[in-house]
Design a protein around this motif. Structure first.
Motif, PDB file in Angstrom:
ATOM      1  N   GLY A  31       0.708  -1.161  -0.031  1.00  0.00           N
ATOM      2  CA  GLY A  31      -0.123   0.243   0.000  1.00  0.00           C
ATOM      3  C   GLY A  31       0.802   1.229   0.080  1.00  0.00           C
ATOM      4  N   ASN A  32       2.091   1.076   0.048  1.00  0.00           N
ATOM      5  CA  ASN A  32       2.967   2.260   0.161  1.00  0.00           C
ATOM      6  C   ASN A  32       3.103   3.057  -1.343  1.00  0.00           C
ATOM      7  OD1 ASN A  32       3.341   2.489   2.970  1.00  0.00           O
ATOM      8  ND2 ASN A  32       4.937   0.839   2.792  1.00  0.00           N
ATOM      9  N   TYR A  33       2.028   3.454  -1.877  1.00  0.00           N
ATOM     10  CA  TYR A  33       2.418   3.939  -3.268  1.00  0.00           C
ATOM     11  C   TYR A  33       1.610   5.301  -3.386  1.00  0.00           C
ATOM     12  CZ  TYR A  33      -2.390   1.852  -3.943  1.00  0.00           C
ATOM     13  OH  TYR A  33      -3.642   1.374  -3.962  1.00  0.00           O
ATOM     14  N   TYR A  34       1.701   6.105  -4.314  1.00  0.00           N
ATOM     15  CA  TYR A  34       0.702   7.188  -4.795  1.00  0.00           C
ATOM     16  C   TYR A  34       0.116   6.682  -6.210  1.00  0.00           C
ATOM     17  CZ  TYR A  34       3.157  10.335  -1.456  1.00  0.00           C
ATOM     18  OH  TYR A  34       3.696  11.021  -0.322  1.00  0.00           O
ATOM     19  N   LEU A  35      -1.171   7.222  -6.187  1.00  0.00           N
ATOM     20  CA  LEU A  35      -1.872   6.840  -7.637  1.00  0.00           C
ATOM     21  C   LEU A  35      -2.110   8.575  -7.884  1.00  0.00           C
ATOM     22  CD1 LEU A  35      -3.405   5.278  -9.540  1.00  0.00           C
ATOM     23  CD2 LEU A  35      -5.264   4.963  -8.266  1.00  0.00           C
ATOM     24  N   VAL A  36      -1.660   8.750  -9.245  1.00  0.00           N
ATOM     25  CA  VAL A  36      -1.950   9.616  -9.972  1.00  0.00           C
ATOM     26  C   VAL A  36      -3.140   9.624 -11.070  1.00  0.00           C
ATOM     27  CG1 VAL A  36      -1.292  11.827 -11.351  1.00  0.00           C
ATOM     28  CG2 VAL A  36      -0.347  11.263  -9.189  1.00  0.00           C
ATOM     29  N   ILE A  37      -4.122  10.277 -11.022  1.00  0.00           N
ATOM     30  CA  ILE A  37      -5.160   9.936 -12.194  1.00  0.00           C
ATOM     31  C   ILE A  37      -5.062  11.191 -12.877  1.00  0.00           C
ATOM     32  CG2 ILE A  37      -7.574   9.237 -12.685  1.00  0.00           C
ATOM     33  CD1 ILE A  37      -7.787   7.979  -9.801  1.00  0.00           C
ATOM     34  N   VAL A  38      -4.848  10.918 -14.344  1.00  0.00           N
ATOM     35  CA  VAL A  38      -4.847  12.139 -14.827  1.00  0.00           C
ATOM     36  C   VAL A  38      -6.251  12.163 -15.901  1.00  0.00           C
ATOM     37  CG1 VAL A  38      -3.578  13.706 -16.686  1.00  0.00           C
ATOM     38  CG2 VAL A  38      -2.300  12.302 -14.862  1.00  0.00           C
ATOM     39  N   SER A  39      -6.971  13.107 -16.088  1.00  0.00           N
ATOM     40  CA  SER A  39      -8.221  13.059 -16.897  1.00  0.00           C
ATOM     41  C   SER A  39      -7.838  13.904 -18.063  1.00  0.00           C
ATOM     42  CB  SER A  39      -9.498  13.764 -15.956  1.00  0.00           C
ATOM     43  OG  SER A  39     -10.230  14.149 -16.951  1.00  0.00           O
ATOM     44  N   ASP A  40      -7.615  12.830 -19.022  1.00  0.00           N
ATOM     45  CA  ASP A  40      -7.298  13.654 -20.368  1.00  0.00           C
ATOM     46  C   ASP A  40      -8.777  14.272 -21.120  1.00  0.00           C
ATOM     47  OD1 ASP A  40      -5.656  14.434 -22.560  1.00  0.00           O
ATOM     48  OD2 ASP A  40      -6.119  12.177 -23.312  1.00  0.00           O
ATOM     49  N   GLY A  41      -9.234  15.292 -20.664  1.00  0.00           N
ATOM     50  CA  GLY A  41     -10.316  15.896 -20.884  1.00  0.00           C
ATOM     51  C   GLY A  41     -11.740  14.631 -20.861  1.00  0.00           C
ATOM     52  N   ALA A  42     -11.620  14.065 -19.937  1.00  0.00           N
ATOM     53  CA  ALA A  42     -12.748  13.008 -19.882  1.00  0.00           C
ATOM     54  C   ALA A  42     -14.095  13.736 -19.358  1.00  0.00           C
ATOM     55  CB  ALA A  42     -12.377  12.117 -18.432  1.00  0.00           C
ATOM     56  N   PRO A  43     -14.916  13.165 -19.690  1.00  0.00           N
ATOM     57  CA  PRO A  43     -16.330  13.773 -19.576  1.00  0.00           C
ATOM     58  C   PRO A  43     -16.787  13.639 -18.013  1.00  0.00           C
ATOM     59  CG  PRO A  43     -16.705  11.364 -20.609  1.00  0.00           C
ATOM     60  CD  PRO A  43     -15.245  11.927 -20.733  1.00  0.00           C
ATOM     61  N   SER A  44     -17.789  14.606 -17.696  1.00  0.00           N
ATOM     62  CA  SER A  44     -18.068  14.798 -16.226  1.00  0.00           C
ATOM     63  C   SER A  44     -18.565  13.441 -15.622  1.00  0.00           C
ATOM     64  CB  SER A  44     -18.918  15.702 -15.953  1.00  0.00           C
ATOM     65  OG  SER A  44     -20.302  15.518 -16.729  1.00  0.00           O
ATOM     66  N   ASP A  45     -19.278  12.522 -16.268  1.00  0.00           N
ATOM     67  CA  ASP A  45     -19.524  11.238 -15.514  1.00  0.00           C
ATOM     68  C   ASP A  45     -18.498  10.304 -15.136  1.00  0.00           C
ATOM     69  OD1 ASP A  45     -19.207  10.987 -18.137  1.00  0.00           O
ATOM     70  OD2 ASP A  45     -20.765   9.560 -18.540  1.00  0.00           O
ATOM     71  N   THR A  46     -17.457  10.518 -16.060  1.00  0.00           N
ATOM     72  CA  THR A  46     -16.235   9.757 -15.770  1.00  0.00           C
ATOM     73  C   THR A  46     -15.429   9.959 -14.678  1.00  0.00           C
ATOM     74  OG1 THR A  46     -15.956   9.175 -18.206  1.00  0.00           O
ATOM     75  CG2 THR A  46     -13.814   8.782 -16.773  1.00  0.00           C
ATOM     76  N   GLU A  48     -16.777  11.846 -12.124  1.00  0.00           N
ATOM     77  CA  GLU A  48     -17.640  11.656 -11.258  1.00  0.00           C
ATOM     78  C   GLU A  48     -17.253  10.015 -10.701  1.00  0.00           C
ATOM     79  OE1 GLU A  48     -21.367  12.218 -12.037  1.00  0.00           O
ATOM     80  OE2 GLU A  48     -21.308  14.451 -12.582  1.00  0.00           O
ATOM     81  N   VAL A  49     -17.021   9.291 -11.310  1.00  0.00           N
ATOM     82  CA  VAL A  49     -16.959   7.572 -11.062  1.00  0.00           C
ATOM     83  C   VAL A  49     -15.462   7.715 -10.049  1.00  0.00           C
ATOM     84  CG1 VAL A  49     -16.472   5.352 -11.857  1.00  0.00           C
ATOM     85  CG2 VAL A  49     -18.247   6.605 -12.731  1.00  0.00           C
ATOM     86  N   ILE A  50     -14.378   8.404 -10.659  1.00  0.00           N
ATOM     87  CA  ILE A  50     -13.217   8.476 -10.259  1.00  0.00           C
ATOM     88  C   ILE A  50     -13.391   9.111  -8.812  1.00  0.00           C
ATOM     89  CG2 ILE A  50     -10.748   9.468 -10.234  1.00  0.00           C
ATOM     90  CD1 ILE A  50     -11.153   9.507 -13.258  1.00  0.00           C
ATOM     91  N   GLN A  51     -13.935  10.244  -8.688  1.00  0.00           N
ATOM     92  CA  GLN A  51     -14.066  10.950  -7.304  1.00  0.00           C
ATOM     93  C   GLN A  51     -14.700   9.830  -6.358  1.00  0.00           C
ATOM     94  OE1 GLN A  51     -15.835  14.499  -8.911  1.00  0.00           O
ATOM     95  NE2 GLN A  51     -14.069  15.594  -8.642  1.00  0.00           N
ATOM     96  N   LYS A  52     -15.890   9.275  -6.581  1.00  0.00           N
ATOM     97  CA  LYS A  52     -16.795   8.443  -5.914  1.00  0.00           C
ATOM     98  C   LYS A  52     -15.910   7.353  -5.438  1.00  0.00           C
ATOM     99  CE  LYS A  52     -19.045   5.186  -7.656  1.00  0.00           C
ATOM    100  NZ  LYS A  52     -20.220   4.200  -8.314  1.00  0.00           N
ATOM    101  N   VAL A  53     -15.111   6.619  -6.490  1.00  0.00           N
ATOM    102  CA  VAL A  53     -14.388   5.282  -5.997  1.00  0.00           C
ATOM    103  C   VAL A  53     -13.038   5.689  -5.053  1.00  0.00           C
ATOM    104  CG1 VAL A  53     -13.118   3.542  -6.876  1.00  0.00           C
ATOM    105  CG2 VAL A  53     -15.184   4.004  -7.894  1.00  0.00           C
ATOM    106  N   THR A  54     -12.364   6.966  -5.257  1.00  0.00           N
ATOM    107  CA  THR A  54     -11.330   7.220  -4.593  1.00  0.00           C
ATOM    108  C   THR A  54     -11.366   8.303  -3.264  1.00  0.00           C
ATOM    109  OG1 THR A  54     -10.882   8.857  -6.123  1.00  0.00           O
ATOM    110  CG2 THR A  54     -10.005   7.017  -6.731  1.00  0.00           C
ATOM    111  N   LYS A  55     -12.591   8.546  -3.132  1.00  0.00           N
ATOM    112  CA  LYS A  55     -12.820   9.430  -2.171  1.00  0.00           C
ATOM    113  C   LYS A  55     -12.385   8.981  -0.839  1.00  0.00           C
ATOM    114  CE  LYS A  55     -16.609  11.893   0.226  1.00  0.00           C
ATOM    115  NZ  LYS A  55     -18.280  11.896   0.467  1.00  0.00           N
ATOM    116  N   GLY A  56     -11.637   9.946   0.090  1.00  0.00           N
ATOM    117  CA  GLY A  56     -11.238   9.805   1.140  1.00  0.00           C
ATOM    118  C   GLY A  56      -9.627   9.183   1.161  1.00  0.00           C
ATOM    119  N   ASP A  57      -9.307   8.509  -0.089  1.00  0.00           N
ATOM    120  CA  ASP A  57      -8.008   7.854  -0.038  1.00  0.00           C
ATOM    121  C   ASP A  57      -6.849   9.027  -0.233  1.00  0.00           C
ATOM    122  OD1 ASP A  57      -5.506   6.275  -0.673  1.00  0.00           O
ATOM    123  OD2 ASP A  57      -7.007   4.775  -1.205  1.00  0.00           O
TER     124      ASP A  57
END
Length: 398
Positions: A31-46, A48-57
């Motif tokens: 678990g000792n890692y960083y995850l950077v998610i780069v939204s490459d102009g992704a639509p808002s619903d995409t 939202e999924v990212i924010q929902k799943v990763t919330k609080g991490d």
């Protein structure tokens, strides 16, 4: 200390695939890692999924780009972020439709951490799944598992590293970032391995979704133009690597043509689909109006050189092409059975390098069947036969 940096580029993606991919990364045993998610102009619903799943991490950092600029630039943004974090020592990136087994990060990191210091890239096997998540029958896992276990020199011919990998930040710092889409990963491995060795983990650590409707592989599969673009980039990456490593061509192929008709195009396509790639191709346009070049020049390949010789005879065109033949082997192309399979040129070269004498030519008898024949002293060159260049020049009286 969080010493692993993971980048996930995201554009348009099925929300179910995206959630599965994200959760598989977040549930790693190491678990000792960083995850950077780069939204490459992704639509808002995409997003939202990212924010929902990763919330609080707190390990997750989301970078939002308004404009879609492609996976290479998106990856570079993520890894540029990690280059500023001294604690991060290892890099990997993940796709938004694949599934990563719980030990993916742990085992790749351990392989790098325990390998000799000259090893900079670790990779493992993986399973192929369809859009439903079911395992594919092809490629056969056992055969694929063995296929991936190759020395780094074989990367010049085959992209066997695939989608499960990790590499050292210190090696990445020696080269430029990702480029040359849609083979940005393969081209990167070739440049990275100019500076390091590799280590293979003989175990599947993730699942690669091959039939995802929004994937790049689907676009390549469904479009001839996109496949040609991929093939050009793939061959360019290989040729640039050979140039850097001063690996000379093994084979010269001379292709005299008189027109740009469908048969001529198909012959060229068959040749460019060969698995063996270390050849240069001399296309000689014998037409009076450049009708061949005008068509064939749009099928790009970095190994092609065009010569214009309007109205010359076939023999004259071959003699002109032979001036370019400074390789151990030469093949005159355009007639006959060759190539009966995409592997035939590779089989020719493997057997040709084993020949102890010059007066033997190799013949394409059928799929996967290479024959040998004795070269007659006064014969005309036979199209589709592999000659040792020295012998071919002899029978052409050059």
């Amino acid at each position: 200390m969080r010493d692993v940096g993971i980048v996930m580029p995201v554009y348009k993606q099925d929300p179910n695939y995206l959630e599965l991919a994200l959760r598989s990364v977040l549930q790693q045993t190491y678990g000792n890692y960083y995850l950077v998610i780069v939204s490459d102009g992704a639509p808002s619903d995409t997003v939202e999924v990212i924010q929902k799943v990763t919330k609080g991490d707190e390990r997750v950092h989301l970078i939002l780009k308004e404009k879609n600029e492609g996976v290479a630039k998106t990856l570079n943004i993520g890894f540029d972020y990690f280059m500023q974090l001294d604690e991060v020592k290892y890099f990997t990136w993940v796709s938004s439709d694949n599934i990563y087994y719980p030990t993916y990060v742990e085992k790749l990191r351990t392989a790098l951490n325990t390998a000799p210091t000259n090893v900079g890239l670790a990779y493992s096997s993986f399973r192929h799944i369809d859009h439903n998540g079911d395992f594919l029958k092809e490629p056969n896992f056992e055969e694929f598992y063995k296929y991936q276990d190759q020395p780094k020199e074989s990367l010049l011919d085959f992209c066997f590293i695939g989608t499960s990998f990790m590499y050292k930040k210190e090696i990445a710092a020696k080269i430029e970032g990702y480029k040359l889409e849609p083979v940005e990963d393969y081209e990167y491995w070739l440049r990275l391995t100019d500076h390091c060795e590799i280590v293979y983990i003989p175990e599947a650590l993730m699942q690669y979704r091959t039939n995802s409707p929004l994937s790049v592989s689907a676009q390549l599969r469904n479009s001839k133009a996109e496949h040609r673009r991929w093939r050009y980039a793939f061959n360019l990456a290989r040729q640039e690597a050979r140039n850097r490593r001063k690996v000379p061509f093994l084979l010269t192929i001379i292709y005299p043509v008189q027109d740009g008709k469908e048969g001529t195009i198909e012959k060229l396509e068959q040749l460019l689909e060969q698995t063996f790639s270390n050849f240069k191709l001399i296309i000689i346009d014998r037409s009076f109006d450049k009708s061949a070049i005008n068509v064939l020049q749009h099928i790009e390949d970095p190994r092609i050189k065009f010569l214009t010789l309007p109205g010359v005879t076939e023999r004259e065109s071959i003699l002109m092409g032979m001036k370019e033949a400074d390789t151990p082997f030469t093949l005159i192309y355009g007639k006959g059975n060759f190539p009966s399979s995409p592997l035939m040129l590779n089989d020719f070269i493997v057997q040709g390098r084993q020949l102890q004498v010059n007066d033997i030519a190799l013949v394409d008898h059928n799929v996967y069947k290479v024959g040998k024949r004795l070269i007659l002293s006064k014969e005309a060159p036979v199209f589709g036969n592999l000659y040792k260049t020295e012998k071919l020049k002899e029978i052409l009286s050059i």
